[in-house]
Design a protein around this motif. Structure first.
Motif: not given
Length: 456
Positions: A276-281, A286-288, A298-301, A336-340
């Protein structure tokens, strides 16, 4: 030598790889732009990687110079500058052989072939007896400084008798057709090591290409370790191969569903946090969805959020599928944007959903495609994940797909077929190590790992 090289060349013209097995004075030169690495006797992994790198460099130059008579000088005469000179600086040959005798043949090959391809070796020995005749014969030039035993000058320069350098600091002998006495220039009246260190610190602001540094497998793979790797839009680095330090990860153009497995799901936390740190950089979208409440990021818990997000992902999939069905043109996804989407705990997520949402999740997992620029990473306990092996989505997406295994225990799981690799599987892996699986290939690797999370 270092002083002269630093003042005359930049790293597009010359690269120096130093092995200092003596007093470690070469540490003073580490920051110089032309110095791509200084390795010490206790860094066995880096020593071995340097020799692998030099072998690959010679092979690459052989191919590159094939159209120029296989010769570096001819290559330069044509105005080509893609390959700089390389100088391998070895301080204390005897210590090197004592600790790395298995590299003697590789060392001889570099001496034998290197000069033809612009790769030179400068070796320091204390006495002539430190180096074997079969190796010393491969050096084209010898320089003798002040020696304790005057008889050694005759052994170094055959044919001379009673010729010694004067007992003056920096005085020595060298052969150029005949043997000559010479005086080394003094570049400072002060402390030479400190002067060189300050010179190199000033030099470090030059355009130093970090890609030329001596490769090594980091103890923990973090954002800091992968910044030098080119993260292209279609590739997301997750770790490095233990065999050749090549980057391993997710190919966005290929991977839709990417399982990240371990014997216990809690062991995946260090990997996920650093991911997640690397994703942000790298500004990845990325949605968790953390049904296990495993990560801090996490975005959704909450359970009431799970269903809303499954519906949103489902609708997004339907829209992109319909767009492609109408046009049959893959280029409609170019903008379109890549979404993970990272699902942590598939079973807990699935069990929390109502019947409609469970159906939508199964559709997502079965019919999603990398082409749609949707990607799902599933982090789960391998035994739990394998319970879905009769599901339509599992059978269409998992077999033959990429994935990673973290830690020990891969030989007992049922997600990846590793039966043909049992002899190479280790049973004592830490949770920064694991395996990268692609079809019928299994690669031992070290993966992303958040440093402040224990292995306990």
């Amino acid at each position: 030598v270092l002083y002269e090289a630093i003042n005359k060349y930049d790293d597009s013209q010359l690269r120096i790889y130093a092995m200092d097995f003596g007093n470690e004075n070469l540490k003073a030169a580490e920051s110089a732009a032309i110095v791509s690495g200084v390795i010490y006797s206790y860094e066995s992994e880096r020593v071995n990687w340097l020799f692998r790198m030099l072998k690959n460099e010679i092979d690459n130059r052989k191919k590159a110079f094939a159209d120029y008579g296989g010769n570096y000088e001819n290559y330069l005469c044509k105005g080509k500058k893609d390959y700089p000179y390389i100088l391998v600086f070895l301080n204390e040959y005897s210590s090197f052989m004592e600790n790395f005798s298995e590299l003697e043949t590789d060392f001889m090959n570099i001496l034998r072939e290197g000069t033809k391809y612009g790769i030179y070796v400068l070796t320091i020995v204390s006495t002539i007896n430190d180096i074997r005749m079969r190796i010393s014969s491969l050096f084209k030039q010898s320089v003798a400084m002040q020696l304790n035993d005057n008889s050694e000058y005759g052994a170094i320069f055959s044919g001379i008798r009673n010729m010694y350098p004067a007992s003056i600091s920096g005085r020595g002998l060298m052969k150029n057709n005949s043997v000559y006495e010479f005086q080394t220039a003094c570049f400072t009246e002060n402390d030479e090591i400190e002067y060189l260190k300050q010179l190199c610190l000033k030099d470090k602001n030059k355009n130093k290409n970090i890609k030329n540094n001596v490769p090594y497998l980091p103890e923990k793979v973090t954002l800091q370790n992968i910044k030098s790797v080119e993260n292209k839009n279609n590739f997301f680095v997750l770790g490095y191969s233990s065999n050749d330090i090549s980057p391993l990860g997710i190919y966005m153009s290929r991977d839709f569903l990417f399982p990240v497995m371990a014997k216990e799901i809690g062991r995946l936390r260090p990997f996920l946090e650093e991911f997640l740190i690397v994703s942000k950089f790298y500004n990845k979208n990325v949605t968790v969805i953390d049904a296990e409440h495993l990560t801090d990021s996490a975005d959704i818990g909450k359970h009431n959020q799970f269903e809303d997000y499954i519906v949103a992902i489902y609708q997004e999939l339907v829209e992109r599928n319909n767009e492609y069905a109408d046009t049959r043109n893959k280029k409609i996804f170019d903008n379109k944007e890549e979404k993970i989407y990272v699902i942590i705990g598939l079973k807990k997520l699935y069990d929390s959903l109502n019947t409609d949402r469970k159906g939508k999740l199964e559709v997502i997992l079965r019919y999603g495609k990398a082409m749609y620029k949707q990607h799902i990473i599933i982090a789960e306990n391998a035994d739990v994940f394998a319970q879905y092996d009769k599901s339509a989505w599992y059978q269409s997406q998992i077999y033959g797909q990429n994935g990673i295994w973290i830690g020990y225990g891969i030989e007992t799981q049922k997600v990846f077929d590793v039966n043909t690799f049992r002899l190479q599987i280790k049973d004592d892996m830490s949770y920064s190590f694991g395996y990268y699986v692609h079809g019928d290939r299994l690669t031992e690797a070290r993966f992303l790992y958040k440093e402040d999370i224990d292995d306990e």
